[in-house]
Design a protein around this motif. Structure first.
Motif, PDB file in Angstrom:
ATOM      1  N   MET A   1      31.994  30.792  49.791  1.00 35.30           N
ATOM      2  CA  MET A   1      31.583  32.106  50.237  1.00 35.30           C
ATOM      3  C   MET A   1      30.181  32.008  50.826  1.00 35.30           C
ATOM      4  N   HIS A  20      39.528  36.402  49.118  1.00 30.15           N
ATOM      5  CA  HIS A  20      39.606  34.940  49.238  1.00 30.15           C
ATOM      6  C   HIS A  20      39.486  34.296  47.858  1.00 30.15           C
ATOM      7  N   THR A  21      38.555  34.777  47.062  1.00 29.10           N
ATOM      8  CA  THR A  21      38.375  34.230  45.719  1.00 29.10           C
ATOM      9  C   THR A  21      39.636  34.423  44.879  1.00 29.10           C
ATOM     10  N   ASN A  25      41.969  31.478  43.346  1.00 34.09           N
ATOM     11  CA  ASN A  25      42.250  31.445  41.909  1.00 34.09           C
ATOM     12  C   ASN A  25      43.747  31.391  41.638  1.00 34.09           C
TER      13      ASN A  25
END
Length: 150
Positions: A1, A20-21, A25
Motif C-alpha cells: 500500500m 486490496h488488503t 488476506n
C-alpha cells in the motif's frame, strides 16, 4: 500500500486499498486449500476470493478507471489493468477447476497488479484528477459491500 503521497486519504482510493488488503488476506485460505488439495475446500476458498475480487474490480472499472481513461496518458495503463482483472478471473476459474498448482502464479500476478494500482495509478490519480472528476468517480463507483471491505 502506498503511504508516501497521501492518496489513501481520498475516500474511494482508501476504500480500494482496504479492499486490496482484504483480497490478499483471503488468498491465505486459498493457499492452504490448494496445498491440502481437497477440491471442495479449494472451491470454497476460490469463492471467498472471488466474492471480494469481483465487486472490487467492477467498482474500479466503472468509476475511477472510466474517468482516468479519458486522459490519453492513462488509457494504455488502464487497459492493461483491466486485462489483468480478466487474467486474474481466468486463473481463479482454472484453480477452481483443479489446477491447484496455478496458485503461486495467481498470487504473484495479484500482488503485482495491486502494486501497480497502489503505487502507480492511485498516486497518479491524486495528481491528475480534479474536483469534478472526483465527484464523477464518487457518483459512478458502486458502493462498497460488506464483503469487499471485510
Amino acid at each position: 500500500m502506498c503511504t508516501y503521497c497521501g492518496c489513501e486519504s481520498i475516500e474511494v482510493i482508501g476504500r480500494f486499498m482496504a479492499e486490496h488488503t482484504a483480497i490478499i488476506n483471503a488468498t491465505t485460505e486459498l493457499r492452504r486449500a490448494c496445498e491440502g488439495g481437497d477440491p471442495a475446500e479449494v472451491r470454497a476458498a476460490v469463492d471467498g476470493v472471488a466474492h471480494l475480487l469481483h465487486p472490487h474490480t467492477e467498482a474500479e472499472e466503472v468509476g475511477l478507471f472510466t474517468v482516468m481513461r479519458r486522459q490519453e496518458e492513462f488509457t494504455e495503463h488502464i487497459d492493461s489493468l483491466c486485462a489483468e482483472h480478466t487474467t486474474l478471473d481466468a486463473q481463479l476459474d482454472r484453480i477452481a477447476a483443479g489446477e491447484h498448482d496455478l496458485f503461486a502464479a495467481f498470487e504473484h500476478d495479484l500482488r503485482h497488479h495491486i502494486d501497480r494500482e497502489d503505487n502507480g495509478l492511485f498516486p497518479a490519480s491524486a495528481i491528475a484528477l480534479e474536483g469534478p472528476d472526483w465527484a464523477e468517480v464518487d457518483e459512478t463507483t458502486p458502493p462498497a459491500t460488506p464483503a469487499t471491505t471485510a
